[in-house]
Structure formats: structure tokens, C-alpha cells
Design a protein around this motif. Structure first.
Motif, PDB file in Angstrom:
ATOM      1  N   ALA A 107       0.923  -1.315  -0.084  1.00  9.77           N
ATOM      2  CA  ALA A 107       0.049   0.198  -0.064  1.00  9.77           C
ATOM      3  C   ALA A 107       0.773   1.300  -0.144  1.00  9.77           C
ATOM      4  N   CYS A 108       1.811   1.298   0.856  1.00  4.46           N
ATOM      5  CA  CYS A 108       2.667   2.331   0.918  1.00  4.46           C
ATOM      6  C   CYS A 108       3.660   2.561  -0.431  1.00  4.46           C
ATOM      7  N   ALA A 109       3.845   1.564  -1.056  1.00  5.98           N
ATOM      8  CA  ALA A 109       4.683   1.675  -2.492  1.00  5.98           C
ATOM      9  C   ALA A 109       3.695   2.184  -3.445  1.00  5.98           C
ATOM     10  N   ALA A 110       2.314   1.558  -3.373  1.00  6.99           N
ATOM     11  CA  ALA A 110       1.437   2.121  -4.504  1.00  6.99           C
ATOM     12  C   ALA A 110       1.144   3.880  -4.294  1.00  6.99           C
ATOM     13  N   MET A 111       1.090   3.980  -3.058  1.00  6.95           N
ATOM     14  CA  MET A 111       0.842   5.525  -2.808  1.00  6.95           C
ATOM     15  C   MET A 111       2.140   6.603  -3.172  1.00  6.95           C
ATOM     16  N   MET A 112       3.275   5.978  -2.792  1.00  7.38           N
ATOM     17  CA  MET A 112       4.394   6.768  -3.258  1.00  7.38           C
ATOM     18  C   MET A 112       4.797   6.590  -4.706  1.00  7.38           C
ATOM     19  N   ILE A 113       4.353   5.565  -5.582  1.00  7.26           N
ATOM     20  CA  ILE A 113       4.465   5.562  -6.800  1.00  7.26           C
ATOM     21  C   ILE A 113       3.372   6.409  -7.736  1.00  7.26           C
ATOM     22  N   ALA A 114       2.144   6.507  -6.921  1.00 11.98           N
ATOM     23  CA  ALA A 114       0.905   7.621  -7.643  1.00 11.98           C
ATOM     24  C   ALA A 114       1.558   8.858  -7.386  1.00 11.98           C
ATOM     25  N   CYS A 115       2.279   9.027  -6.266  1.00 11.50           N
ATOM     26  CA  CYS A 115       2.715  10.615  -5.961  1.00 11.50           C
ATOM     27  C   CYS A 115       3.886  11.085  -6.967  1.00 11.50           C
ATOM     28  N   ALA A 116       4.680  10.033  -7.206  1.00 12.82           N
ATOM     29  CA  ALA A 116       5.637  10.085  -8.293  1.00 12.82           C
ATOM     30  C   ALA A 116       5.097  10.425  -9.627  1.00 12.82           C
ATOM     31  N   LEU A 117       4.148   9.557  -9.933  1.00 13.68           N
ATOM     32  CA  LEU A 117       3.633   9.831 -11.311  1.00 13.68           C
ATOM     33  C   LEU A 117       3.095  11.316 -11.505  1.00 13.68           C
ATOM     34  N   VAL A 118       2.208  11.740 -10.347  1.00 10.44           N
ATOM     35  CA  VAL A 118       1.964  13.113 -10.464  1.00 10.44           C
ATOM     36  C   VAL A 118       2.868  13.953 -10.673  1.00 10.44           C
ATOM     37  N   LEU A 119       3.797  14.018  -9.768  1.00 10.65           N
ATOM     38  CA  LEU A 119       4.818  15.037  -9.852  1.00 10.65           C
ATOM     39  C   LEU A 119       5.758  14.941 -11.084  1.00 10.65           C
ATOM     40  N   ALA A 120       5.848  13.685 -11.808  1.00  8.17           N
ATOM     41  CA  ALA A 120       6.303  13.515 -13.148  1.00  8.17           C
ATOM     42  C   ALA A 120       5.631  14.292 -14.206  1.00  8.17           C
ATOM     43  N   GLY A 121       4.398  13.972 -13.939  1.00 10.84           N
ATOM     44  CA  GLY A 121       3.589  14.823 -14.955  1.00 10.84           C
ATOM     45  C   GLY A 121       3.872  16.173 -14.853  1.00 10.84           C
ATOM     46  N   VAL A 122       3.779  16.879 -13.755  1.00 12.12           N
ATOM     47  CA  VAL A 122       3.828  18.320 -13.626  1.00 12.12           C
ATOM     48  C   VAL A 122       5.254  18.651 -13.884  1.00 12.12           C
ATOM     49  N   SER A 123       6.374  17.859 -13.612  1.00 17.52           N
ATOM     50  CA  SER A 123       7.834  18.382 -14.081  1.00 17.52           C
ATOM     51  C   SER A 123       7.899  18.005 -15.560  1.00 17.52           C
ATOM     52  N   GLY A 124       7.164  17.003 -16.087  1.00 18.44           N
ATOM     53  CA  GLY A 124       7.417  16.784 -17.519  1.00 18.44           C
ATOM     54  C   GLY A 124       6.768  17.907 -18.496  1.00 18.44           C
ATOM     55  N   TRP A 125       5.694  18.307 -17.594  1.00 23.71           N
ATOM     56  CA  TRP A 125       4.977  19.455 -18.427  1.00 23.71           C
ATOM     57  C   TRP A 125       5.836  20.841 -18.352  1.00 23.71           C
ATOM     58  N   ALA A 126       6.307  21.224 -17.078  1.00 23.98           N
ATOM     59  CA  ALA A 126       7.304  22.386 -17.197  1.00 23.98           C
ATOM     60  C   ALA A 126       8.438  22.101 -18.108  1.00 23.98           C
ATOM     61  N   THR A 127       9.286  20.967 -18.068  1.00 25.65           N
ATOM     62  CA  THR A 127      10.272  20.787 -19.103  1.00 25.65           C
ATOM     63  C   THR A 127       9.716  21.061 -20.398  1.00 25.65           C
ATOM     64  N   TYR A 128       8.484  20.532 -21.030  1.00 25.87           N
ATOM     65  CA  TYR A 128       8.133  20.756 -22.277  1.00 25.87           C
ATOM     66  C   TYR A 128       7.795  22.005 -22.667  1.00 25.87           C
ATOM     67  N   ASP A 129       7.425  22.852 -21.595  1.00 21.41           N
ATOM     68  CA  ASP A 129       6.899  24.341 -21.708  1.00 21.41           C
ATOM     69  C   ASP A 129       8.043  24.972 -21.802  1.00 21.41           C
ATOM     70  N   ARG A 130       9.092  24.677 -21.085  1.00 19.67           N
ATOM     71  CA  ARG A 130      10.291  25.502 -21.318  1.00 19.67           C
ATOM     72  C   ARG A 130      11.082  25.293 -22.677  1.00 19.67           C
ATOM     73  N   MET A 131      11.138  24.082 -23.097  1.00 22.77           N
ATOM     74  CA  MET A 131      11.665  23.822 -24.275  1.00 22.77           C
ATOM     75  C   MET A 131      10.962  24.596 -25.566  1.00 22.77           C
ATOM     76  N   MET A 132       9.744  24.185 -25.555  1.00 23.23           N
ATOM     77  CA  MET A 132       8.790  24.723 -26.565  1.00 23.23           C
ATOM     78  C   MET A 132       8.578  25.947 -26.576  1.00 23.23           C
ATOM     79  N   SER A 133       8.506  26.775 -25.814  1.00 24.67           N
ATOM     80  CA  SER A 133       8.570  28.340 -25.353  1.00 24.67           C
ATOM     81  C   SER A 133       9.856  28.845 -25.901  1.00 24.67           C
ATOM     82  N   SER A 134      10.933  28.115 -25.502  1.00 25.06           N
ATOM     83  CA  SER A 134      12.359  28.640 -26.058  1.00 25.06           C
ATOM     84  C   SER A 134      12.454  28.606 -27.640  1.00 25.06           C
ATOM     85  N   ILE A 135      12.138  27.572 -28.136  1.00 19.99           N
ATOM     86  CA  ILE A 135      12.182  27.137 -29.409  1.00 19.99           C
ATOM     87  C   ILE A 135      11.457  28.263 -30.144  1.00 19.99           C
TER      88      ILE A 135
END
Length: 263
Positions: A72-100
Motif C-alpha cells: 500500500a505504501c509503495a503504491a501511494m508513493m508511486i502514485a505521488c511520483a507519477l503526479v509529480l512526474a507529470g508536472v515536471s514533464g509539463w514544465a520541461t516541455y513548456d520551457r523547451m517549446m517556448s524557447s524554440i
């Protein structure tokens, strides 16, 4: 062998940290871009950086928890990591695309404005050159009229004063026209940044790069964290009993037999 494995683990960890620093900076810059207040932006940027660091550490920790039976703890931690990965991936994509897109638009705007200014300056130099040519023709006509009336000295003075000045100004205008023509040719022949990269391909490139920055460090840290745990578990197991040397047993048995006979 152990030293080589440790060197590989250190190199992989360094690569993972270097890759993760890109997303950390991207998330921090995204907070500064979204929030106008400097203090609040700094506060949320620090929180975003810490969450981004936790995101990478969550994967090996979740694997360890799953191995210990705490699913259960492992599943919750993976869920949090996936949400944070989505936010971080959006930030990286936005920075790169805006720069280009921003760099391409800025280069095109500057290039177009410079071309317009150069064309305006070229038209002015052409007009000035035409005026100087007409002025030189007028002065020569006046000098010829003076010579026809017998005023040779005044005609010579008029030509000596006006014609060198006109010739110098015409040479300067010609030099400016040559420099303007060369710069216009270079600007029109220069390709904008990422000219051969369509917008759709640039979007796919940014998405793939952002996804790789999220997945690769997590995989590296999970593999590096998992390997020492397995080594420790293997070291804790009892090793196989050492085999006895048959030759030594034979020598001992012979020696004991000889002592028995002597007795």
C-alpha cells in the motif's frame, strides 16, 4: 570486480543527478514564470524543487517497500511520483517549446526589421547619389557657360570647389550601398533557427526529451539502489561448507596408523 561495480554505480548516479537537475531547474523557472510576486515565486520554486527531488527518490524507495511487503505504501508513493512526474514533464516541455518558438519568432522579427531599415537606407543613398550626379552635371553646365563668356578663372574655381566634394560624397554613398547590399544578401540568405524542423516534429522532440528526463533518472536510481540491497542479502546468506582435502585426510590417516603400529 567490486571496485569496477562501484565505479559504474558512481558514474550512473552522477548521470542520474545531472539529468534530474535539468527538470529541477525547469520546475523552478516555471514557478517564477507563473507567479508574479517574487517572494511567493521563490517559496513555491523551493517547494517544487524539493518535490522534484523526492520524485526521483520515490521510485527506489517504493521498490524497497514493495520488497518488504508494504504494497500500500509503495503504491501511494508511486502514485505521488507519477503526479509529480507529470508536472515536471509539463514544465520541461513548456520551457523547451517556448524557447524554440520564442527564439525563432525573435530572430525573424529582428531580421525583417533590419531588412526594412537597410532597404530604406539603400533607397536614401540611391536618391543622394542621383542628386549628386545631377548637381555635378549642373556645375559642369555652369562652368561651360562661364567659359563661353570668357570667365575661365571663375569656371575653374567653381569646378575645383564643387566637383571634388561631390565626388567624395558619391564615393561614400557608393561604399554604403555596397555594404548595404552585402548585408541584405546575408540576411535574406540566412536561415532562421530550426528552419528545417516543423512545429509538429519540434513538439514530438520536446515531449520525448521531457519523457526521457523523467524516466531515465528514475530507472538509474532504482537500479543502483536495488543492486546494493541484493548484494547485502547475498552476503548475509551462509556460504557452502569448504570441501576437505582428500590428500590431507589420507596423510593424517596414515600417520595415525603408523603410531598405532608403533605402540
Amino acid at each position: 570486480m567490486t571496485g569496477r561495480l562501484r565505479g559504474n554505480h558512481s558514474a550512473l548516479t552522477a548521470i542520474a543527478l545531472g539529468l534530474s537537475s535539468v527538470t529541477v531547474v525547469s520546475v523552478g523557472l516555471a514557478m517564477f514564470a507563473l507567479i508574479e510576486d517574487g517572494q511567493l515565486a521563490a517559496l513555491f520554486a523551493v517547494a517544487a524543487v524539493l518535490l522534484d527531488v523526492f520524485k526521483y527518490l520515490a521510485w527506489p524507495t517504493a521498490l524497497q517497500l514493495a520488497g518488504d511487503g508494504r504494497s500500500a505504501c509503495a503504491a501511494m508513493m508511486i502514485a505521488c511520483a507519477l503526479v509529480l512526474a507529470g508536472v515536471s514533464g509539463w514544465a520541461t516541455y513548456d520551457r523547451m517549446m517556448s524557447s524554440i518558438i520564442g527564439s525563432r519568432a525573435q530572430q525573424q522579427a529582428v531580421q525583417q526589421q533590419r531588412i526594412a531599415d537597410l532597404e530604406q537606407a539603400r533607397a536614401a543613398d540611391l536618391q543622394l547619389s542621383a542628386q549628386l550626379t545631377a548637381e555635378a552635371s549642373s556645375i559642369r553646365a555652369q562652368a561651360e557657360a562661364m567659359r563661353s563668356r570668357g570667365m575661365f578663372t571663375r569656371a575653374l574655381e567653381l569646378e575645383s570647389r564643387a566637383l571634388p566634394r561631390i565626388a567624395e560624397q558619391r564615393d561614400q554613398a557608393r561604399q554604403r550601398l555596397d555594404a548595404t547590399s552585402r548585408e541584405l544578401t546575408e540576411l535574406r540568405a540566412a536561415a532562421p533557427k530550426a528552419a528545417g524542423l516543423p512545429l509538429e516534429l519540434a513538439t514530438l522532440l520536446c515531449i520525448g526529451f521531457a519523457l526521457a528526463l523523467e524516466v531515465v533518472p528514475a530507472l538509474i536510481l532504482s537500479a543502483v539502489r536495488r543492486q546494493p540491497v541484493q548484494q547485502v542479502a547475498e552476503l548475509g546468506k551462509p556460504g557452502p561448507a569448504p570441501r576437505r582435502n582428500r590428500r590431507a585426510i589420507r596423510i593424517i590417516s596414515r600417520a595415525s596408523a603408523a603410531r598405532t603400529v608403533a605402540a
